[in-house]
Write a protein that holds these residues in place. Structure first.
Motif, mmCIF file in Angstrom:
data_model
loop_
_atom_site.group_PDB
_atom_site.id
_atom_site.type_symbol
_atom_site.label_atom_id
_atom_site.label_comp_id
_atom_site.label_asym_id
_atom_site.label_seq_id
_atom_site.Cartn_x
_atom_site.Cartn_y
_atom_site.Cartn_z
ATOM 1 N N GLU A 1 0.815 -1.219 0.000
ATOM 2 C CA GLU A 1 0.000 0.000 0.000
ATOM 3 C C GLU A 1 0.844 1.262 0.000
ATOM 4 O O GLU A 1 0.447 2.283 -0.530
ATOM 5 C CB GLU A 1 -0.935 0.002 1.228
ATOM 6 C CG GLU A 1 -2.142 -0.904 1.037
ATOM 7 C CD GLU A 1 -3.010 -0.983 2.286
ATOM 8 O OE1 GLU A 1 -4.021 -1.689 2.231
ATOM 9 O OE2 GLU A 1 -2.660 -0.344 3.311
ATOM 10 N N ALA A 2 2.034 1.152 0.621
ATOM 11 C CA ALA A 2 2.905 2.330 0.688
ATOM 12 C C ALA A 2 3.813 2.427 -0.521
ATOM 13 O O ALA A 2 4.640 3.333 -0.583
ATOM 14 C CB ALA A 2 3.735 2.277 1.964
ATOM 15 N N ASP A 3 3.676 1.483 -1.457
ATOM 16 C CA ASP A 3 4.551 1.448 -2.626
ATOM 17 C C ASP A 3 6.017 1.518 -2.183
ATOM 18 O O ASP A 3 6.839 2.230 -2.747
ATOM 19 C CB ASP A 3 4.219 2.619 -3.569
ATOM 20 C CG ASP A 3 5.062 2.578 -4.836
ATOM 21 O OD1 ASP A 3 5.472 1.464 -5.229
ATOM 22 O OD2 ASP A 3 5.323 3.647 -5.411
ATOM 23 N N ALA A 4 6.309 0.801 -1.084
ATOM 24 C CA ALA A 4 7.631 0.905 -0.473
ATOM 25 C C ALA A 4 8.575 -0.132 -1.045
ATOM 26 O O ALA A 4 8.158 -1.054 -1.754
ATOM 27 C CB ALA A 4 7.516 0.712 1.042
ATOM 28 N N ALA A 5 9.870 0.042 -0.728
ATOM 29 C CA ALA A 5 10.880 -0.901 -1.215
ATOM 30 C C ALA A 5 11.010 -2.107 -0.299
ATOM 31 O O ALA A 5 11.583 -3.126 -0.672
ATOM 32 C CB ALA A 5 12.224 -0.208 -1.354
ATOM 33 N N GLY A 6 10.513 -1.950 0.928
ATOM 34 C CA GLY A 6 10.632 -3.090 1.842
ATOM 35 C C GLY A 6 10.027 -2.744 3.178
ATOM 36 O O GLY A 6 9.521 -1.622 3.378
ATOM 37 N N GLY A 7 10.059 -3.714 4.095
ATOM 38 C CA GLY A 7 9.511 -3.444 5.412
ATOM 39 C C GLY A 7 10.029 -4.448 6.415
ATOM 40 O O GLY A 7 10.556 -5.496 6.053
ATOM 41 N N ARG A 8 9.902 -4.080 7.673
ATOM 42 C CA ARG A 8 10.370 -4.986 8.733
ATOM 43 C C ARG A 8 9.343 -4.971 9.850
ATOM 44 O O ARG A 8 8.671 -3.958 10.079
ATOM 45 C CB ARG A 8 11.693 -4.511 9.327
ATOM 46 C CG ARG A 8 12.724 -4.147 8.271
ATOM 47 C CD ARG A 8 13.955 -3.584 8.913
ATOM 48 N NE ARG A 8 14.431 -2.417 8.176
ATOM 49 C CZ ARG A 8 15.554 -1.764 8.465
ATOM 50 N NH1 ARG A 8 16.288 -2.146 9.491
ATOM 51 N NH2 ARG A 8 15.926 -0.730 7.753
ATOM 52 N N VAL A 9 9.235 -6.093 10.513
ATOM 53 C CA VAL A 9 8.320 -6.165 11.641
ATOM 54 C C VAL A 9 8.966 -7.029 12.735
ATOM 55 O O VAL A 9 9.603 -8.031 12.456
ATOM 56 C CB VAL A 9 6.939 -6.735 11.231
ATOM 57 C CG1 VAL A 9 7.056 -8.116 10.621
ATOM 58 C CG2 VAL A 9 5.999 -6.774 12.430
ATOM 59 N N VAL A 10 8.798 -6.569 13.983
ATOM 60 C CA VAL A 10 9.195 -7.384 15.133
ATOM 61 C C VAL A 10 8.057 -7.301 16.133
ATOM 62 O O VAL A 10 7.536 -6.219 16.396
ATOM 63 C CB VAL A 10 10.491 -6.872 15.800
ATOM 64 C CG1 VAL A 10 10.847 -7.741 17.000
ATOM 65 C CG2 VAL A 10 11.627 -6.839 14.807
ATOM 66 N N VAL A 11 7.637 -8.468 16.648
ATOM 67 C CA VAL A 11 6.630 -8.485 17.703
ATOM 68 C C VAL A 11 7.258 -9.209 18.892
ATOM 69 O O VAL A 11 7.850 -10.275 18.719
ATOM 70 C CB VAL A 11 5.348 -9.227 17.256
ATOM 71 C CG1 VAL A 11 4.306 -9.221 18.369
ATOM 72 C CG2 VAL A 11 4.789 -8.607 15.992
ATOM 73 N N ALA A 12 7.161 -8.596 20.072
ATOM 74 C CA ALA A 12 7.788 -9.219 21.231
ATOM 75 C C ALA A 12 6.860 -9.146 22.434
ATOM 76 O O ALA A 12 5.923 -8.337 22.473
ATOM 77 C CB ALA A 12 9.113 -8.544 21.553
ATOM 78 N N ASP A 13 7.127 -10.027 23.393
ATOM 79 C CA ASP A 13 6.404 -9.989 24.658
ATOM 80 C C ASP A 13 7.198 -9.092 25.607
ATOM 81 O O ASP A 13 8.328 -9.432 25.971
ATOM 82 C CB ASP A 13 6.311 -11.412 25.215
ATOM 83 C CG ASP A 13 5.538 -11.466 26.527
ATOM 84 O OD1 ASP A 13 5.499 -10.440 27.241
ATOM 85 O OD2 ASP A 13 4.986 -12.530 26.837
ATOM 86 N N PRO A 14 6.675 -7.962 25.998
ATOM 87 C CA PRO A 14 7.479 -7.038 26.803
ATOM 88 C C PRO A 14 7.822 -7.608 28.181
ATOM 89 O O PRO A 14 8.785 -7.179 28.800
ATOM 90 C CB PRO A 14 6.595 -5.788 26.921
ATOM 91 C CG PRO A 14 5.220 -6.274 26.670
ATOM 92 C CD PRO A 14 5.327 -7.439 25.740
ATOM 93 N N LEU A 15 7.037 -8.559 28.657
ATOM 94 C CA LEU A 15 7.285 -9.073 29.999
ATOM 95 C C LEU A 15 8.458 -10.056 30.024
ATOM 96 O O LEU A 15 9.230 -10.079 30.972
ATOM 97 C CB LEU A 15 6.032 -9.756 30.546
ATOM 98 C CG LEU A 15 4.822 -8.801 30.654
ATOM 99 C CD1 LEU A 15 3.613 -9.553 31.189
ATOM 100 C CD2 LEU A 15 5.146 -7.620 31.530
#
Lengths: 668, 419
Positions: free
Chosen positions: A287-301
């Protein structure tokens, strides 16, 4: 008497001889000559008993990497040669039949086999012990012995005595029907070899995290390497005494060594959250017509990383940045175009596990997402209290040393809390000046920047925090709003843990981890409380407002009854640094150190806001020019909705009780 | 009191028993069930008792028993009627010297024909490149083995018949030397080891019979030349000499056998690996059941095994000396010398070869190495020695009755009267 005397003489001779023989036996047995010892091999062979490498599973036990036994075909060229000499045509027949069974062109297999045969012939003919004609008669043998000795000495000098090849692998790991076909053929000289094969049921979804094992089943990349010690199996061994034809005779006591199988390890990753994150990231990048992306999901506890992925997207009309040859001194305005900011990752094209893990290996400038960290450091130090009114100069201001600072949200005055909420650069810089550079820097370091996060993933970057020595007023100003510092997405996630942890843990920061905690490897101890609980609560309050703004722009996506898990967070938009020029080149004269109008837009968020259970970051690399023209390239616009969706879906999937805000609470 | 004859009988029994067990042990093989139609159940008491070698042992013991009961004195007198009891001094024979020579020539020709049978189209067999065997159907034997013992008997006979002229080179020594030389040569062509053994035994017997030492010494150079010629014309013999001189220069080829034999012995490490626990017999040491059985004994029973084997042969030889020294019949004396020398020298040559002190020769260890005819003939010849001892025991019995003649005299008297 002559007769008896003669016999006596002979018997004495024989008895003396036998005495010599017994003495010789004693010598051989009790004082074995060195020369003989060298020829006394242990008549033993070893049979390996495979140990199995441990499995990797996600946090709820879904297999993502496992081992099975497979077979491949190898041929013994020496045996084939022997068969051929007995019955010409055997080799051709073997090749044709084998190729048919493997479903491959016979030329491919045949080529390899013939190559092996030729190599063996070459080695044979260069061997030192070749006699052209068999000599007849003893004198011939004596002469031959002299010749052979001379030859042997020559050969020893050149050392060409190569052993013949007897092991020629001609196939990969067989599919079941191929295995059955080869077994059915039962061709002499063709053998099957058992090999452990590593399977990755996690597929591309997990490839970059799980990594890969090498030929010898050792972890080379990713979690396979990180957890190699636990996963590694060691083969057992059975040593047996064999006869001259290699057939086993017996096993001596203590000659069996059991294999040790590797331990199974659970990763902290949740395959479903990983899938959600990757799906939403891909959509956001698209949707952003971007070159790439990154995602990190973590448990803060616990610091467990629940999901981590990065994507590349093919953008058709990118041009390479016009680096200038080092000797070119001409002024040359850089045309504004969309340049390649993400170098191609050719290894990833080869195999998804081989690619860079950009969430841990590649740094970026955090921009405004860094403000909550500086903001809480300043508040903790007492430089300002949230209610302090700050003159934000209607969004345009020059610092004492004349550096121009602008705000996106232009106001005449804001409270310190609103500075964070509205992401005011002016407010941040003004209060930031109340703290010494040394203090600000040490605070940034305490938040874990400049050091690894504890994932122990190979190749993790530490990021760059300007050194004490080079820390000047420009640095101080820049760092106040998240510039002139480079961080990794995982570092940002960890730093935000300190802000979003509630209860006793508030203000503390975990080490990140790729495995589920267990008794032998407990969760991390609390090392240091970086900020007080009240400061963290205030920061969360401001960040909830940022989250609310994102949510308010997503009315069409809002579930009936409102978002189940209210989000707090902070957006950030930073220009992409050019980085170092390639060798022999330099930046064009007049160009700044950044790509013009090319950005990293990111959003770090946590939900549910009251007591965050997940913290996530989305980085959208280089949103397209269309979004920039529409002024919708900012983190809150391109990354915010993505992180909102990821959190909503993940928490729902994880079964976290919804904590919708009642409208009354939402009113401030 | 244990008489020398008893010693020989016990030693033979011990050697045959050890031989049967060790041949069975050396014969152990990995034989998976049903691969070649029949399967082995391994080496057990049952398998040893029911083995071919047990049958040969039994046959050898029966022959020993029969031979020990033979009226040897009478037979000796029959073969040589005018023989005096001492073989020394004045002798008169009803044999004309010329008829003795003719008979000798006949014996030589008969044995030569027997030896030549190995080249005969139907019965001759070639094993490992050497023509040493004669066989019909499943029955086969080595003519050289028969010739070996026959020659001992023939020389004993000749030594007495022509004893008085043996000290003359042309009249006495040359005919026997030519005849024996022909037979030894025939054997040596195919089996140099046995040939050398036979030559040595013939020499010893002739010396014992009264031939002059320097006369005999004249035959040494031609014999040595013949041996050298046999080596120089045969590649495998030359290789064996080379291998003996430096076995480690040819560990994979001609030195292999000798090295493996020495490894087998060294594996014993003094105490031995234990009966049946040898390793080299599993295809590493060739001829482990036959010519190289001593190596297996040393590997499995250790130094003790070597001592036992040597002691048993020593016991036989010492007992033989005792018997020969007491024997009154010159022909039997000579026969005893021949038998003792053959067994002693053959055992010594074998053990020297196996321990790597001499070049590899295909020569069996008497009464131990697997073999049918060899065991039986050896046992029978030793039985004759026991018979001699029995005859001596009669003579020296505490109450010699002047009225009663010796048993054999009586027998001879009867036969003579019949004649």
């Amino acid at each position: 008497m002559r007769t008896t005397g003669t016999l006596r003489f002979v018997v004495v001779l024989v008895l003396m001889g036998m005495g010599a023989v017994v003495a010789r036996v004693a010598q051989l047995q009790l004082m074995t000559p060195e020369a003989l010892v060298a020829y006394m091999p242990d008549r033993e062979s070893t049979h390996a008993v495979e140990g199995y490498r441990g499995d990797l599973s996600d946090r709820v036990g879904r297999l993502v990497a496992t081992s099975r036994m497979g077979y491949r075909v190898f041929v013994d060229p020496v045996e084939l040669d022997r068969l051929e000499s007995k019955q010409p045509g055997t080799i051709d027949e073997t090749i044709v039949k084998l190729a048919e069974a493997l479903g491959e062109p016979s030329g491919k297999i045949g080529g390899r086999i013939v190559e092996g045969l030729i190599e063996n012939h070459r080695r044979e003919s260069s061997g030192p012990l070749v006699v052209a004609t068999e000599p007849t008669g003893g004198l011939g043998v004596l002469l031959e012995a002299l010749r052979a000795r001379a030859q042997t000495e020559e050969a020893e000098a050149s050392d060409t005595g190569l052993a013949l090849r007897r092991y020629l692998v001609v196939s990969g790991v067989l599919k079941p029907h191929e295995l059955a076909a080869v077994e059915r053929l039962g061709l002499p000289g063709v053998h099957l070899e058992r090999r452990a094969v590593r399977e990755y049921p996690g597929g591309e979804l997990m490839a970059s995290i799980v990594g890969k094992v090498g030929f010898e089943q050792t972890g080379l990349l990713g979690a396979e390497r990180l957890l190699d010690r636990e996963l590694q199996a060691s083969d057992g061994r059975v040593r047996y005494v064999r006869d001259a034809w290699g057939r086993p005779l017996w096993i001596e006591r203590g000659a069996i060594q059991q294999p040790t199988h590797g331990s199974d390890v659970r990763l902290s990753i949740d395959l479903e959250v990983q899938r959600i994150a990757l799906e939403e990231l891909t959509r956001g990048v698209e949707e952003a017509d971007a070159a790439g992306g990154r995602v990190v999901v973590a448990d803060p506890l616990t610091g467990e990383i629940i999901a981590m992925a990065d994507v590349y997207r093919h953008v058709p009309d990118l041009s390479a940045y016009p680096w200038q040859p080092a000797d070119n001194r001409d002024e040359w305005p850089v045309p504004i175009r969309r340049y390649t900011t993400l170098p191609d990752d050719f290894a990833r094209l080869e195999h998804p596990a081989l690619g860079r893990s950009r969430c841990v290996e590649d740094v970026y400038e955090p921009g405004s997402t860094f403000k909550p960290i500086v903001w809480s450091l300043l508040t903790e130090a007492g430089c300002a209290v949230p209610e302090d009114k700050i003159d934000t100069e209607s969004g345009r201001w020059r610092t004492s040393y004349g550096r121009g600072i602008e705000d996106v949200t232009k106001r005449a005055e804001m409270t310190w809390l609103q500075v964070l909420e509205n992401s005011s650069n002016i407010g941040m810089v003004k209060i930031g000046e109340r703290m010494s550079g040394r203090d600000l820097r040490s605070g940034v370091l305490r938040f874990g920047f400049g050091s690894r996060t504890g994932t122990k993933l190979p190749g993790e970057a530490t990021g760059i925090v300007t050194t004490d020595k080079s820390w000047n007023k420009y640095t101080h100003t820049s760092v106040s709003f998240g510039h002139e510092i480079s961080v990794t997405p995982v570092q940002m996630v960890r730093a935000y843990c300190a802000l979003v942890r509630t209860g006793d843990l508030t203000g503390t920061m975990p080490s990140l981890r790729m495995t589920a905690p267990h008794t032998a490897d407990p969760a991390n101890a609390i090392v240091e409380r970086i900020i007080g609980g009240d400061v963290a609560a205030q920061a969360r309050l401001a960040m909830r407002e940022v989250g609310r703004k994102v949510e308010s722009r997503m009315k069409d996506e809002e579930p009936p009854g409102g978002w189940r898990y209210p989000m707090l967070g902070k957006s950030g938009t930073a220009e992409i640094p050019l980085g170092k020029a390639p060798d022999g080149f330099r930046r064009p004269r007049g160009a700044r150190g950044y790509f013009e109008d090319q950005y990293n837009s990111s959003f770090v968020a946590a939900a549910p806001a009251a007591e965050p259970r997940l913290v996530a970051i989305i980085v959208i690399d280089d949103p397209g020019p269309g979004r920039i023209r529409a002024r919708s390239h900012y983190g809150s616009a391109v990354a915010g909705p993505v992180v909102r969706r990821v959190l909503e879906r993940s928490l729902h999937y994880l079964g976290v009780p919804p904590s919708r805000e009642t409208p009354a609470l939402a009113v401030r | 009191m244990l008489r020398p004859g008893h010693v020989i009988a016990l030693a033979v029994l011990a050697l045959l028993a050890l031989g049967t067990v060790m041949v069975a042990s050396a014969g152990m093989r990995v034989a998976p069930l049903g691969v070649d139609g029949y399967s082995t159940e391994g080496v057990t008491l049952n398998s040893i008792v029911l083995s071919r070698n047990s049958a040969y042992t039994a046959a050898a013991l029966v022959l020993l028993l029969i031979a020990s009961r033979l009226p040897v004195r009478a037979l000796a007198t029959l073969a040589c009627p005018a023989e005096t009891t001492t073989g020394q001094g004045e002798t008169r024979s009803w044999f004309h010297p010329a008829s003795g020579l003719a008979l000798w020539a006949g014996i030589v020709i008969a044995l030569a024909v027997l030896l030549a049978m190995v080249y005969a189209p139907v019965v001759g067999k070639t094993v490992n490149g050497s023509s040493r065997w004669v066989g019909v159907g499943s029955f086969s034997f080595q003519p050289s083995e028969v010739a070996k013992w026959a020659l001992v008997a023939a020389i004993a006979w000749y030594g007495v018949v022509r004893g008085p002229v043996l000290r003359h080179f042309f009249a006495g020594l040359l005919p026997v030397a030519i005849g024996a030389g022909l037979l030894v040569g025939l054997v040596a062509i195919e089996d140099l080891g046995t040939g050398v053994l036979m030559g040595a035994v013939v020499g010893v017997m002739l010396l014992a019979a009264g031939a002059k030492l320097w006369h005999l010494a004249l035959f040494v150079p031609p014999a040595a030349a013949a041996v050298f010629l046999l080596i120089a014309t045969s590649a495998y013999r030359a290789r064996r000499i080379l291998a003996f001189l430096d076995p480690f220069a040819y560990p994979e080829t001609h030195g292999y056998h000798m090295i493996q034999s020495m490894i087998a012995i060294a594996n014993g490490h003094g105490t031995g690996r234990g009966l049946g626990n040898g390793l080299q017999k599993f295809g590493y040491l060739p001829e482990d059941r036959t010519d190289f059985l001593f190596a297996v004994i040393c590997e499995e029973i250790g130094l003790l095994g070597a001592l036992i084997v040597a002691s048993l042969y020593a016991a036989i030889l010492l007992a033989a000396v005792r018997i020969v020294s007491r024997e009154r019949s010159a022909m039997l004396q000579l026969f005893g010398v021949g038998v003792a020398a053959t067994i002693g020298l053959q055992a010594l040559i074998n053990m020297v070869v196996v321990t790597g002190l001499g070049p590899t020769k295909g020569i069996a260890l008497p009464l131990l190495s697997a073999g049918g005819t060899g065991w039986m003939l050896t046992a029978a010849c030793l039985g004759v020695l026991i018979a001699m001892d029995r005859a001596q025991a009669h003579e020296s019995s505490p109450e010699p009755s002047p009225d009663l003649c010796d048993e054999e005299d009586t027998l001879w008297g009867q036969q003579a009267s019949v004649a």
